[in-house]
Design a protein around this motif. Structure first.
Motif, PDB file in Angstrom:
ATOM      1  N   LYS A 281       0.869  -1.183   0.000  1.00  0.00           N
ATOM      2  CA  LYS A 281       0.000   0.000   0.000  1.00  0.00           C
ATOM      3  C   LYS A 281       0.904   1.231   0.000  1.00  0.00           C
ATOM      4  O   LYS A 281       1.803   1.343   0.847  1.00  0.00           O
ATOM      5  N   ILE A 282       0.678   2.140  -0.946  1.00  0.00           N
ATOM      6  CA  ILE A 282       1.567   3.294  -1.130  1.00  0.00           C
ATOM      7  C   ILE A 282       0.754   4.582  -1.199  1.00  0.00           C
ATOM      8  O   ILE A 282      -0.285   4.628  -1.862  1.00  0.00           O
ATOM      9  N   ALA A 283       1.234   5.613  -0.514  1.00  0.00           N
ATOM     10  CA  ALA A 283       0.610   6.936  -0.589  1.00  0.00           C
ATOM     11  C   ALA A 283       1.666   7.948  -1.029  1.00  0.00           C
ATOM     12  O   ALA A 283       2.747   8.021  -0.437  1.00  0.00           O
ATOM     13  N   ILE A 284       1.344   8.704  -2.082  1.00  0.00           N
ATOM     14  CA  ILE A 284       2.261   9.714  -2.618  1.00  0.00           C
ATOM     15  C   ILE A 284       1.784  11.086  -2.144  1.00  0.00           C
ATOM     16  O   ILE A 284       0.655  11.497  -2.429  1.00  0.00           O
ATOM     17  N   GLY A 285       2.640  11.785  -1.396  1.00  0.00           N
ATOM     18  CA  GLY A 285       2.262  13.071  -0.807  1.00  0.00           C
ATOM     19  C   GLY A 285       2.232  14.203  -1.810  1.00  0.00           C
ATOM     20  O   GLY A 285       2.555  14.041  -2.985  1.00  0.00           O
ATOM     21  N   THR A 286       1.850  15.369  -1.330  1.00  0.00           N
ATOM     22  CA  THR A 286       1.809  16.560  -2.175  1.00  0.00           C
ATOM     23  C   THR A 286       3.225  16.971  -2.575  1.00  0.00           C
ATOM     24  O   THR A 286       4.184  16.711  -1.869  1.00  0.00           O
ATOM     25  N   VAL A 287       3.344  17.620  -3.712  1.00  0.00           N
ATOM     26  CA  VAL A 287       4.623  18.165  -4.156  1.00  0.00           C
ATOM     27  C   VAL A 287       4.773  19.549  -3.545  1.00  0.00           C
ATOM     28  O   VAL A 287       3.897  20.398  -3.706  1.00  0.00           O
ATOM     29  N   ILE A 288       5.862  19.756  -2.817  1.00  0.00           N
ATOM     30  CA  ILE A 288       6.090  21.052  -2.157  1.00  0.00           C
ATOM     31  C   ILE A 288       7.311  21.731  -2.778  1.00  0.00           C
ATOM     32  O   ILE A 288       8.139  21.087  -3.420  1.00  0.00           O
ATOM     33  N   SER A 289       7.431  23.033  -2.557  1.00  0.00           N
ATOM     34  CA  SER A 289       8.431  23.807  -3.291  1.00  0.00           C
ATOM     35  C   SER A 289       9.615  24.261  -2.448  1.00  0.00           C
ATOM     36  O   SER A 289      10.397  25.079  -2.888  1.00  0.00           O
ATOM     37  N   ASN A 290       9.746  23.737  -1.229  1.00  0.00           N
ATOM     38  CA  ASN A 290      10.852  24.150  -0.381  1.00  0.00           C
ATOM     39  C   ASN A 290      11.178  23.005   0.558  1.00  0.00           C
ATOM     40  O   ASN A 290      10.274  22.361   1.088  1.00  0.00           O
ATOM     41  N   SER A 291      12.460  22.758   0.792  1.00  0.00           N
ATOM     42  CA  SER A 291      12.852  21.621   1.625  1.00  0.00           C
ATOM     43  C   SER A 291      12.274  21.719   3.031  1.00  0.00           C
ATOM     44  O   SER A 291      12.009  20.703   3.676  1.00  0.00           O
ATOM     45  N   GLN A 292      12.055  22.943   3.532  1.00  0.00           N
ATOM     46  CA  GLN A 292      11.502  23.100   4.879  1.00  0.00           C
ATOM     47  C   GLN A 292      10.013  22.755   4.931  1.00  0.00           C
ATOM     48  O   GLN A 292       9.444  22.591   6.007  1.00  0.00           O
ATOM     49  N   ASN A 293       9.367  22.634   3.760  1.00  0.00           N
ATOM     50  CA  ASN A 293       7.949  22.249   3.715  1.00  0.00           C
ATOM     51  C   ASN A 293       7.757  20.735   3.652  1.00  0.00           C
ATOM     52  O   ASN A 293       6.634  20.251   3.535  1.00  0.00           O
ATOM     53  N   LEU A 294       8.849  19.991   3.730  1.00  0.00           N
ATOM     54  CA  LEU A 294       8.761  18.535   3.592  1.00  0.00           C
ATOM     55  C   LEU A 294       7.752  17.903   4.558  1.00  0.00           C
ATOM     56  O   LEU A 294       7.039  16.971   4.181  1.00  0.00           O
TER      57      LEU A 294
ATOM     58  N   SER B  81       4.219  17.419   3.030  1.00  0.00           N
ATOM     59  CA  SER B  81       4.052  16.276   2.143  1.00  0.00           C
ATOM     60  C   SER B  81       4.016  14.970   2.934  1.00  0.00           C
ATOM     61  O   SER B  81       3.221  14.071   2.637  1.00  0.00           O
ATOM     62  N   TYR B  82       4.857  14.875   3.961  1.00  0.00           N
ATOM     63  CA  TYR B  82       4.911  13.670   4.794  1.00  0.00           C
ATOM     64  C   TYR B  82       3.600  13.462   5.548  1.00  0.00           C
ATOM     65  O   TYR B  82       3.038  12.359   5.581  1.00  0.00           O
ATOM     66  N   GLN B  83       3.075  14.536   6.146  1.00  0.00           N
ATOM     67  CA  GLN B  83       1.811  14.432   6.901  1.00  0.00           C
ATOM     68  C   GLN B  83       0.666  14.016   5.987  1.00  0.00           C
ATOM     69  O   GLN B  83      -0.168  13.189   6.359  1.00  0.00           O
ATOM     70  N   CYS B  84       0.636  14.583   4.799  1.00  0.00           N
ATOM     71  CA  CYS B  84      -0.419  14.247   3.842  1.00  0.00           C
ATOM     72  C   CYS B  84      -0.345  12.774   3.449  1.00  0.00           C
ATOM     73  O   CYS B  84      -1.351  12.062   3.457  1.00  0.00           O
ATOM     74  N   ALA B  85       0.857  12.286   3.128  1.00  0.00           N
ATOM     75  CA  ALA B  85       1.024  10.901   2.693  1.00  0.00           C
ATOM     76  C   ALA B  85       0.740   9.910   3.818  1.00  0.00           C
ATOM     77  O   ALA B  85       0.062   8.896   3.614  1.00  0.00           O
ATOM     78  N   SER B  86       1.246  10.193   5.025  1.00  0.00           N
ATOM     79  CA  SER B  86       1.045   9.252   6.136  1.00  0.00           C
ATOM     80  C   SER B  86      -0.420   9.216   6.562  1.00  0.00           C
ATOM     81  O   SER B  86      -0.952   8.156   6.913  1.00  0.00           O
ATOM     82  N   LYS B  87      -1.097  10.370   6.475  1.00  0.00           N
ATOM     83  CA  LYS B  87      -2.530  10.411   6.801  1.00  0.00           C
ATOM     84  C   LYS B  87      -3.331   9.589   5.791  1.00  0.00           C
ATOM     85  O   LYS B  87      -4.240   8.825   6.158  1.00  0.00           O
TER      86      LYS B  87
ATOM     87  N   LEU C 118      -2.199   7.128   3.996  1.00  0.00           N
ATOM     88  CA  LEU C 118      -1.821   5.723   4.139  1.00  0.00           C
ATOM     89  C   LEU C 118      -2.611   5.040   5.253  1.00  0.00           C
ATOM     90  O   LEU C 118      -2.915   3.846   5.186  1.00  0.00           O
ATOM     91  N   GLU C 119      -2.952   5.807   6.288  1.00  0.00           N
ATOM     92  CA  GLU C 119      -3.642   5.240   7.449  1.00  0.00           C
ATOM     93  C   GLU C 119      -5.156   5.138   7.264  1.00  0.00           C
ATOM     94  O   GLU C 119      -5.852   4.677   8.173  1.00  0.00           O
ATOM     95  N   GLN C 120      -5.687   5.592   6.129  1.00  0.00           N
ATOM     96  CA  GLN C 120      -7.125   5.479   5.892  1.00  0.00           C
ATOM     97  C   GLN C 120      -7.549   4.015   5.933  1.00  0.00           C
ATOM     98  O   GLN C 120      -6.908   3.147   5.349  1.00  0.00           O
ATOM     99  N   GLN C 121      -8.631   3.752   6.641  1.00  0.00           N
ATOM    100  CA  GLN C 121      -9.061   2.371   6.890  1.00  0.00           C
ATOM    101  C   GLN C 121     -10.162   1.905   5.937  1.00  0.00           C
ATOM    102  O   GLN C 121     -11.133   1.274   6.345  1.00  0.00           O
ATOM    103  N   ASP C 122     -10.039   2.239   4.671  1.00  0.00           N
ATOM    104  CA  ASP C 122     -11.033   1.765   3.697  1.00  0.00           C
ATOM    105  C   ASP C 122     -10.955   0.238   3.589  1.00  0.00           C
ATOM    106  O   ASP C 122      -9.901  -0.361   3.741  1.00  0.00           O
ATOM    107  N   GLU C 123     -12.091  -0.378   3.304  1.00  0.00           N
ATOM    108  CA  GLU C 123     -12.126  -1.850   3.226  1.00  0.00           C
ATOM    109  C   GLU C 123     -11.234  -2.370   2.111  1.00  0.00           C
ATOM    110  O   GLU C 123     -10.499  -3.319   2.272  1.00  0.00           O
ATOM    111  N   THR C 124     -11.337  -1.751   0.950  1.00  0.00           N
ATOM    112  CA  THR C 124     -10.505  -2.205  -0.173  1.00  0.00           C
ATOM    113  C   THR C 124      -9.750  -1.007  -0.753  1.00  0.00           C
ATOM    114  O   THR C 124     -10.107  -0.488  -1.809  1.00  0.00           O
TER     115      THR C 124
END
Length: 359
Positions: A196-209, A212-218, A220-226
């Motif tokens: 299962k893979i989640a691709i985060g938002t594209v951000i424009s500055n290294s300090q905004n990383l 993107s991480y919060q978006c992807a990890s959130k 990924l944790e969605q509990q959909d059945e399929t």
């Protein structure tokens, strides 16, 4: 006067015996590897040597092949130890970068040592978890990196939840291209239904990383059945005002840091500084700065800026004030700095944010 990597010493020597020498070496030069030589076979000597961390204990008369093999093993151990240390250091910095628990200057200094490029135009975080316990995430991740690295900068680490994380950097990142590469690699390994893979938002500055991480990890944790095997965060999925502010447990804060938090919350629209707060409570800025970072995991000024940005988001969503007015109302004396700070925390300019949230 020299940096000694490997010491080979006899035990019985005039003025100072080998075990006393080893004790001094261990105290002053803990990374130096040591091999003991002696004609004495008493077990007590060997036991003392091993307590001092010797590589091996060789009895005279020496066999050339035995001492050669011992030296080769010691050199291999040196390289393995250094590599393990470097890997742990790299992983620590990558996790701090993902969580936002590292200052700009600290990140720049560490990145230069570890050959991490933090000056790309765009970044994106990918989070992976496995649906099947038999799957090796690191094995799949390594195969994916072989196809990604010729195109983008790519770093990987396990986060605190055990997710396999990739940090992608490049001049212009295509998330659809990344998805295609992940799908192709999974299909070639016949594991498309096991990951299962989640691709985060594209951000424009290294300090905004962290965004993107919060978006992807959130996602990924969605509990959909399929759930689909590979998901992409919507670009318009911007952070809510409350998610900009670091989450704090007030019950675990000391009274003085709770006062510092209250001071920021009540005075953010005016002149707020750690120096002014410390003058009010007759304390040193160094001590309060240390205590604030220790208890909240963020620096005083970073928390102040994040709180101001959260209030700016509220005004953008609920009023028609001009951007310079919102900057002034949230404590930013310079509109240009406000726009730069806002983009750092959200990934977009205040005007772009307002346009995307008109509904």
């Amino acid at each position: 006067t020299q940096n000694i990597d490997l010491l080979i010493t006899d035990i019985k020597m005039p003025r100072m015996d080998g075990l006393t020498l080893l004790a001094h070496v261990r105290k002053k030069y803990p990374n130096t590897r040591c091999i003991l030589l002696t004609a004495y076979g008493e077990f007590e000597y060997a036991r003392s040597g091993f307590r001092l961390g010797v590589e091996n204990y060789l009895l005279k008369p020496l066999q050339i092949n035995e001492i050669t093999e011992t030296i080769e093993t010691a050199v291999d151990n040196m390289h393995a130890h250094q590599e393990n240390r470097d890997i742990l250091f790299l992983e620590n910095i990558l996790r701090r970068w993902l969580s936002g628990n590292i200052s700009d200057d600290d990140l720049a200094e560490r990145a230069s040592i570890l050959n991490i490029n933090i000056y790309q135009s765009t970044y994106c975080v990918i989070c992976m978890s496995k649906k099947d316990d038999t799957l090796s995430l690191s094995g799949y991740g390594n195969e994916c990196m072989k196809t990604i690295q010729p195109i983008y900068d790519c770093y990987h680490v396990l986060d605190n939840q055990g997710h396999y994380i990739m940090i992608i950097g490049g001049s212009s990142i295509s998330r659809q291209l990344l998805k295609n590469l992940f799908v192709q690699t999974a299909q070639s390994l016949d594991i498309i239904d096991k990951v299962k893979i989640a691709i985060g938002t594209v951000i424009s500055n290294s300090q905004n990383l962290p965004i993107s991480y919060q978006c992807a990890s959130k996602l990924l944790e969605q509990q959909d059945e399929t759930p689909p095997s590979i998901m992409i965060c919507p670009e318009e999925d911007l952070l809510a005002a409350e998610s900009i502010i670091p989450s704090l447990d007030g019950t675990k804060l000391s009274p003085i840091i709770q006062k510092a938090i209250d001071y920021i919350h009540t005075g953010y629209s005016g002149s707020v500084s750690i120096k002014e707060f410390c003058t009010k409570y007759i304390m040193t800025t160094a001590y309060i700065g240390y205590l604030f970072k220790k208890e909240t995991n963020v620096f005083f000024n970073n928390y102040l800026n994040s709180y101001r940005i959260s209030k700016a988001i509220e005004l953008l969503n609920t009023t028609s004030h001009k951007i310079n007015t919102i900057a002034e109302k949230t404590g930013f004396t310079n509109t240009s700095y406000f726009i730069t700070s806002f983009k750092k925390y959200t990934g977009v300019s205040p005007q772009k944010y307002r346009e995307q949230n008109k509904i």
